[in-house]
Scaffold this active site. Sequence first.
Site, PDB file in Angstrom:
ATOM      1  N   GLU A 196       5.688  34.551 -36.979  1.00 48.95           N
ATOM      2  CA  GLU A 196       4.390  35.246 -36.846  1.00 48.95           C
ATOM      3  C   GLU A 196       3.168  34.758 -36.570  1.00 48.95           C
ATOM      4  O   GLU A 196       3.480  33.423 -36.670  1.00 48.95           O
ATOM      5  CB  GLU A 196       4.310  35.127 -38.828  1.00 48.95           C
ATOM      6  CG  GLU A 196       3.313  35.541 -38.949  1.00 48.95           C
ATOM      7  CD  GLU A 196       2.654  35.759 -40.625  1.00 48.95           C
ATOM      8  OE1 GLU A 196       3.951  35.958 -41.308  1.00 48.95           O
ATOM      9  OE2 GLU A 196       1.704  35.824 -41.191  1.00 48.95           O
ATOM     10  N   GLU A 236      -7.537  34.926 -40.021  1.00 54.14           N
ATOM     11  CA  GLU A 236      -6.831  34.506 -41.591  1.00 54.14           C
ATOM     12  C   GLU A 236      -7.887  33.930 -42.115  1.00 54.14           C
ATOM     13  O   GLU A 236      -7.683  33.007 -41.388  1.00 54.14           O
ATOM     14  CB  GLU A 236      -5.530  34.815 -41.202  1.00 54.14           C
ATOM     15  CG  GLU A 236      -4.596  35.886 -43.086  1.00 54.14           C
ATOM     16  CD  GLU A 236      -3.414  34.328 -43.140  1.00 54.14           C
ATOM     17  OE1 GLU A 236      -3.176  33.431 -42.698  1.00 54.14           O
ATOM     18  OE2 GLU A 236      -2.927  34.870 -44.547  1.00 54.14           O
TER      19      GLU A 236
END
Length: 319
Positions: A139, A144
Amino acid sequence: MSKSLSLFAISAFSLISSSYASGLYINPDVYDSTNFFSKFNFFTDADPTHGYVDYQTQDQATQANPPLISTSNNAVKFGADFSSVVADGARGRKSIRLESQATYTKGLFIADIAHMPGSACGSWPAFWTLGGNWPHQGEIDIIEGVNFYTQNAYTLHSATTGNCLINNQPASVMNGTLTASDCGVYDSNGNYANPTGCSIKSGDTKSFGDNFNSYGGGVQVMQWTSDYIKMWFFERNNIPASLKAGSTVEPNICEFGRPDATFNGCNFDTNFSAHQIIIDQTFCGDFAAQTDVYAQNSAQCPQDCVTMVQNNPSNYASS
Ligand SMILES: *[C@@H]1O[C@H](CO)[C@@H](O)[C@H](O)[C@H]1NC(C)=O
Ligand SMILES: *[C@@H]1O[C@H](CO)[C@@H](O)[C@H](O)[C@H]1NC(C)=O
């Protein structure tokens, strides 16, 4: 990911993204206002990260009043509901999670983002890539953060601890700061040992939330090769010529300068493959509502995370 509040007063990732095949970076897949929503699937299951969110289908998002997705003036907008109190017993605040139909292994990923979800209690937006069978194909979190963060965090997750260990880099090599070096999720006994992953905090204090939006966002770049994964964030007034909207030349990495993040020290070819591009905004859940994280904003967010998100739609007007 996501200030414009024009048109339907929905703001989110106004995003034009291209991803280039590895090597010479030719034949880009372009995601823009002419095709954007047809190249993504609308994910509508319960949030895998346990957020207080009700992901909408494309029809639901289109039919909402005001709509949660729209296209105009060469831009794409999408965002969470900011007009309704969430009913008791509902899954959570209505929002969007997009997952690209195409998958990519290595490449150059470029997103022009005019606006991302603004800073708000419980907000957790992300722009990331993800392989199947998490975390075995890895990932890559490109944008974020949560709540009132002003600095983006770049994070990788791989399968097992102790073998995908990111090297620290001097400030002459990258602008950001390594905050965690082990990308692995599960330890050798198969225990879920390291949810943090390996992470580099952006060196740019305008790389997330309201600060990002106050400058009209910018261009976020991720380059994934066999040897390294690099990230650049260019504020709106500092975008290299080859990445400006309307540029007719291929992206010129030589003009990008020092990256914000450089990850090396991992065998990326065995740990990362066949990623979808994902863009979503969830609320609360495993990160934004984490006790010590959420408590950092107790003044702005006096109630527990779910109560705040349920009852204060106007907090999300910039989502
Ligand atoms: C890295 O920092 C330098 C010096 O502050 C700046 O000029 C450059 O734009 C930054 N690069 C990125 C990708 O943020
Ligand atoms: C991940 O990379 C490390 C080396 O950095 C390697 O030892 C390990 O076997 C890789 N993991 C997998 C699942 O291939």
